[in-house]
Design a protein around this motif. Structure first.
Motif, short mmCIF file in Angstrom:
data_model
loop_
_atom_site.label_atom_id
_atom_site.label_comp_id
_atom_site.label_asym_id
_atom_site.label_seq_id
_atom_site.Cartn_x
_atom_site.Cartn_y
_atom_site.Cartn_z
N PHE A 187 6.30 5.06 19.37
CA PHE A 187 5.77 6.06 18.43
C PHE A 187 4.23 6.72 18.85
O PHE A 187 3.77 6.25 19.65
CB PHE A 187 5.51 5.44 16.91
N ALA A 202 -8.01 6.25 16.01
CA ALA A 202 -7.00 6.48 15.02
C ALA A 202 -7.98 6.42 13.69
O ALA A 202 -8.87 5.66 14.07
CB ALA A 202 -5.84 5.20 14.69
N ILE A 240 3.51 -1.23 13.08
CA ILE A 240 2.20 -1.82 13.96
C ILE A 240 1.98 -3.20 13.16
O ILE A 240 1.38 -4.08 13.92
CB ILE A 240 1.01 -0.77 13.55
N GLY A 241 2.37 -3.20 11.72
CA GLY A 241 2.07 -4.43 11.05
C GLY A 241 2.88 -5.54 11.74
O GLY A 241 2.53 -6.81 11.74
N ILE A 245 -5.81 -4.12 11.51
CA ILE A 245 -4.37 -4.72 12.03
C ILE A 245 -4.12 -3.75 13.28
O ILE A 245 -3.34 -4.21 14.21
CB ILE A 245 -3.39 -4.56 10.97
N GLY A 246 -4.39 -2.45 13.00
CA GLY A 246 -4.28 -1.40 14.22
C GLY A 246 -5.07 -1.92 15.36
O GLY A 246 -4.06 -1.69 16.55
N PHE A 279 -8.35 -11.90 6.56
CA PHE A 279 -8.19 -10.85 5.57
C PHE A 279 -7.01 -11.37 4.86
O PHE A 279 -6.04 -11.97 5.26
CB PHE A 279 -8.14 -9.46 5.88
N ILE A 326 -5.88 -5.28 16.20
CA ILE A 326 -5.49 -6.65 16.42
C ILE A 326 -3.91 -6.26 17.02
O ILE A 326 -3.56 -6.93 18.02
CB ILE A 326 -5.14 -7.36 15.17
N SER A 327 -3.15 -5.18 16.79
CA SER A 327 -1.88 -4.96 17.33
C SER A 327 -1.89 -4.55 19.00
O SER A 327 -0.87 -4.71 19.54
CB SER A 327 -1.23 -3.87 16.61
N MET A 376 -8.44 -3.60 6.15
CA MET A 376 -7.53 -4.38 6.41
C MET A 376 -6.33 -3.69 7.46
O MET A 376 -6.14 -4.40 8.60
CB MET A 376 -6.87 -5.22 5.30
N TRP A 377 -6.02 -2.64 7.09
CA TRP A 377 -4.84 -1.94 8.09
C TRP A 377 -5.46 -1.54 9.12
O TRP A 377 -4.81 -1.41 10.25
CB TRP A 377 -4.11 -0.73 7.37
N ILE A 392 0.75 -1.14 0.09
CA ILE A 392 -0.04 -0.11 -0.05
C ILE A 392 1.06 1.19 0.08
O ILE A 392 2.14 1.05 0.27
CB ILE A 392 -1.00 0.06 1.15
N ILE A 445 -2.37 -1.46 19.79
CA ILE A 445 -2.16 -0.14 19.74
C ILE A 445 -3.12 0.66 19.71
O ILE A 445 -3.29 1.63 20.55
CB ILE A 445 -1.20 0.20 18.50
N PHE A 446 -4.32 0.43 18.92
CA PHE A 446 -5.63 1.24 18.89
C PHE A 446 -6.84 0.45 19.25
O PHE A 446 -6.80 -0.78 19.04
CB PHE A 446 -5.87 1.77 17.61
N ILE A 466 4.01 -5.60 14.89
CA ILE A 466 3.78 -5.90 16.38
C ILE A 466 2.50 -6.64 16.50
O ILE A 466 2.29 -7.42 17.33
CB ILE A 466 3.65 -4.31 16.84
N SER A 467 1.36 -6.49 15.53
CA SER A 467 0.28 -7.22 15.50
C SER A 467 0.53 -8.89 15.11
O SER A 467 -0.45 -9.61 15.35
CB SER A 467 -0.53 -6.71 14.08
N GLY A 468 1.78 -8.97 14.72
CA GLY A 468 1.87 -10.51 14.34
C GLY A 468 1.54 -11.05 13.02
O GLY A 468 1.72 -12.18 12.67
N ILE A 469 0.76 -10.09 12.29
CA ILE A 469 0.21 -10.43 11.23
C ILE A 469 1.41 -10.56 10.03
O ILE A 469 1.21 -11.60 9.24
CB ILE A 469 -0.65 -9.54 10.43
N TRP A 511 2.95 2.67 10.75
CA TRP A 511 1.96 1.54 10.40
C TRP A 511 2.99 0.16 10.11
O TRP A 511 2.38 -0.91 10.24
CB TRP A 511 1.13 1.91 9.19
#
Lengths: 374, 374
Positions: free
Chosen positions: A229, B43, A94-95, B94-95, B229, B97-98, B90-91, A76, B100-101, A97-100, A91
C-alpha cells in the motif's frame, strides 16, 4: 505480520431511505463477518467522509460498533475526503501488521441521499476542497472538474466525444453486477445528449450520488494478501497544481507496487477512481498504463474491457457501480479481493492474481493505492 | 518496535479568530517539529471532530500537510467524537509499532469559535450523541450531562456544592499554565453563583469552548515511551447505559495499564476527561482511584492537587486548560510527556515517571487510555 483479507461484504448501492447509516453499515459488516466465518473482531476502522454533515452522526466508530452488537472494542472513523475508504483499508492493515490487533473489520459507508436537496450534497462534498480559496468562492466539485476537463481537452486536443469511452464501458460493466447502482448500458448518443452539469462536463461524465457500505475483514490469515500500500497527499487547492496530472496517484501507486515487489506489467486488474471521466483518464495515465493525453485511445481500443489487455473497473467503477464517497475505496478493494478469489460472478476476469486499486480524495490531494495478491 | 515521544508542541487555547484551522494546527506542528529536532516525518494523523461542520474543511489530513509544507506524505483525520485526539495518538503509535512509519506527526486540532453562534456549536457537538434518539430530540450535551449529574446526585446523596471541588482545583491549576484558556481562580461562592446551563449543571461545571492545537512526534526513539494503550467503545445512547458508570473508561484504562505492565499504584499523574464536573468524578472512579460516589471526597481532601497523593490534571484539565474537542486527547498526552521530561514549568509534579491519560468521546461511548513512562 502479513495482512490478509478473509471476508468481504457489500450492499447494493442505491437510495436506502429506509435505513440509517448504522443499519446500512451493519448490512455490509454482517455479510463480511459471515463470509469470514465470524472471527473475533479486535477493532473497527470506518471509512466515511460526511456523516456529520449529512446524517448528523459523528462518533461514527462507536455508532457502528453498536449497530453490529460489538460495543466494547476500539472503533474509529477515518476521513480523507473521497479517499476515506482506501485510507481505512490501509490503516486497518497497519493495525494487523503491528501485531496489536488480530482481526480488524474495515467498513466504508456513506449515506448521501439523507440530504434533503442536492445543494446540501454539493456543499458537503465541497468540504473536500480548500475552504478558504475554493469552497468559499462557490466552486462545487463538478465545477472544479469541469475546469480540469477543459484544460485537459486544451492540452491534448480532445473533443467532448473523446470522453465518452469511459462512461460507456463503465455502464456496460455495471449492467450485470448485482451491487451496482446504475445497471444499464448507455450509447454514444445518450452521452452526447446528456445535459451539461457544468460545461464541458456532462451528467454522463459524473458518478452518481448514492448510499452504500462495503466491509472487509483483515487478519493474519486469509485468501488474499494486502501485499502493498502507499498513500500520498498533494496540495488541496486544485489551481495550485498542474491541473492535468495526478501526482499523488503516481507516487502512491509507485509506493504500493514497490512494497508488493511488483511492476506495472504484473497487474491483472486495476480499479481506478473515475469520479468524473477526465479523472478516470488522468488516473490510468498517472499509474503509468498509458502516456498523458492517451487514455481515451486506451479505453476506445477495448484494452480496458473485462477480457482486454488490462481490465479496468470490471464492476463498473465510480461511474456506474456507484460512488458512495467514503465507502468507495473499500468497494474497490473488496471487488479486487472477490476477483482474486474467483468469486466475481459475471464480472470475473479470468485468472486474475494481482490487482491494484487507486482511491482519490479531493481533486487529487489525498490518494491511497493498494496492491492485492492471490 | 517501541513508540516513543520525541517532541511536543502546544498552542494557547483561546479564541483564535485570525487563524484558519490549518494555521492553528501548523503552529502546534512547527513547535513539535522544532522540539524534536526536525526529523523526517513519514505520516500525519490528525485528531479532529468538527472541521466539516464548523470550518467547512474536510480532507483535513491533506489540508494540514499542506499547511506545514509536507504535502506528499500520507495524512488522515481520525474522528472519535471528543475522544478523537486520544485515538489519533493511539493509531499514530500503531503506525510506528508496525514498522511502516519511522516518525509520525500526531496533531489534534479543533476550531470551535468559527461557528457564528453557540447554537451551531451545540448542534455540531450533539453529533457525538445518537442522531436518531438523542440529537433529533433536541438533547444537547449539556442537557445529557445534567441528567447524568442529577442521577449521580440521587444515587450517592450529593449536594450541588459537592461538585465544586473539581472546578475549583482545575481553575487553581490552570492559573499559572501558559497554554491554558481560563487562567483565573474561582471560589465556592463563584461556583454557587454561576448560572445553571441546565439544572443542576452550572456554567462552572462545564468546560469552555475554544480553539487549540496540540502536536506530538512519535518515533522509535525519544524521551518518553507510549508504554500502553487501550481503547473501548460503549453504547452511544446515554440512556442505554448505567448513567453513573463509565464502563468504557474502566475497560480502556485496564487494557492500557496491562499493556504497560503497571498497576494503579504505579501512577504518578493522571489526566482525566472532566468535560463536566460529574464526568470528571465518574472518570476517577472508573479508573479505580476511588469507589463510586466518593470522588468528591477525593477532590475535597487535596489528594488530587499537584503535590497530593495522585495529582489529577495539573494543567487545569478540560475545565480550565480548555477543551478544544478533537485536540484534547493530544493535549493530555503532551502534558504528561512534558511532566515526565520535567519540562512542565509551574505545574511540574516532582519526580513523575508514569502517567495515564483518559480521553472520552460522547457521554462515555468512545474512550482511549494511554500510559506514558519515562
Amino acid at each position: 505480520m502479513k495482512a490478509m483479507i478473509k471476508g468481504v461484504g457489500l450492499t447494493k448501492i442505491d437510495q436506502h431511505w429506509s435505513k440509517s447509516i448504522g443499519e446500512l453499515a451493519a448490512e455490509a459488516c454482517f455479510k463480511a463477518l459471515r463470509d469470514a466465518g465470524n472471527p473475533k473482531i479486535d477493532a473497527i476502522v470506518v471509512g466515511n467522509m460526511m456523516s456529520g454533515l449529512l446524517n448528523g452522526q459523528e462518533n461514527l466508530g462507536a455508532h457502528i460498533a453498536e449497530s453490529i452488537g460489538m460495543s466494547g472494542i476500539p472503533a474509529i472513523k477515518i476521513e480523507a475526503a473521497c479517499g476515506s475508504g482506501g485510507a481505512a483499508v490501509m490503516w486497518g492493515a497497519i493495525g494487523v501488521i503491528s501485531g496489536i490487533f488480530r482481526n480488524v473489520l474495515v467498513v466504508g459507508v456513506e449515506k448521501m441521499t439523507d440530504a434533503t436537496n442536492t445543494e446540501d450534497q454539493s456543499s458537503a462534498l465541497a468540504t473536500a476542497s480548500d475552504a478558504e480559496t475554493e469552497l468559499s468562492m462557490g466552486a462545487t466539485f463538478a465545477a472544479l472538474n469541469a475546469i480540469i476537463m477543459r484544460r485537459y481537452m486544451h492540452e491534448h486536443g480532445l473533443s467532448e466525444e473523446d470522453f465518452s469511452h469511459l462512461p460507456i464501458l463503465m455502464h456496460k460493466n455495471a449492467a450485470d453486477v448485482e451491487h451496482a447502482q446504475l445497471r444499464y448500458r448507455i450509447s454514444l448518443k445518450d452521452y452526447l445528449e446528456s445535459p451539461y452539469v457544468c460545461e464541458p462536463l456532462r451528467l454522463l461524465d459524473a458518478s452518481p450520488t448514492g448510499d452504500g457500505a462495503a466491509a472487509i475483514i483483515i487478519g493474519e490469515e486469509g485468501d488474499v494478501e494486502i501485499a502493498g500500500f502507499g498513500s500520498s497527499t498533494d496540495l488541496v487547492e486544485t489551481f495550485s497544481r498542474d491541473l492535468t496530472e495526478l501526482r499523488a496517484v503516481k507516487s502512491a501507486a509507485k509506493k504500493a507496487m514497490e512494497m508488493a515487489s511488483i511492476e506495472l506489467g504484473d497487474l491483472d486488474i486495476v480499479q481506478i477512481h473515475d469520479a468524473f471521466s477526465v479523472i478516470g483518464y488522468m488516473c490510468v495515465e498517472a499509474i503509468g498504463v498509458v502516456e498523458r493525453g492517451k487514455a481515451h485511445k486506451f479505453f476506445e481500443s477495448g484494452d480496458a474491457e473485462r477480457n482486454g489487455y488490462l481490465p479496468i473497473n470490471p464492476e463498473g467503477g465510480l461511474k456506474a457501480r456507484g460512488h458512495p464517497v467514503g465507502a468507495t475505496g473499500v468497494y474497490q478493494v473488496a471487488e479486487i479481493a472477490l476477483q482474486l478469489m474467483e468469486r466475481a460472478g459475471p464480472s470475473q476476469v479470468e485468472g486474475a492474481r494481482i490487482g491494484l486499486s487507486v482511491n482519490i480524495g479531493g481533486t487529487g490531494s489525498n490518494v491511497t493505492a493498494i496492491v492485492l495478491k492471490r
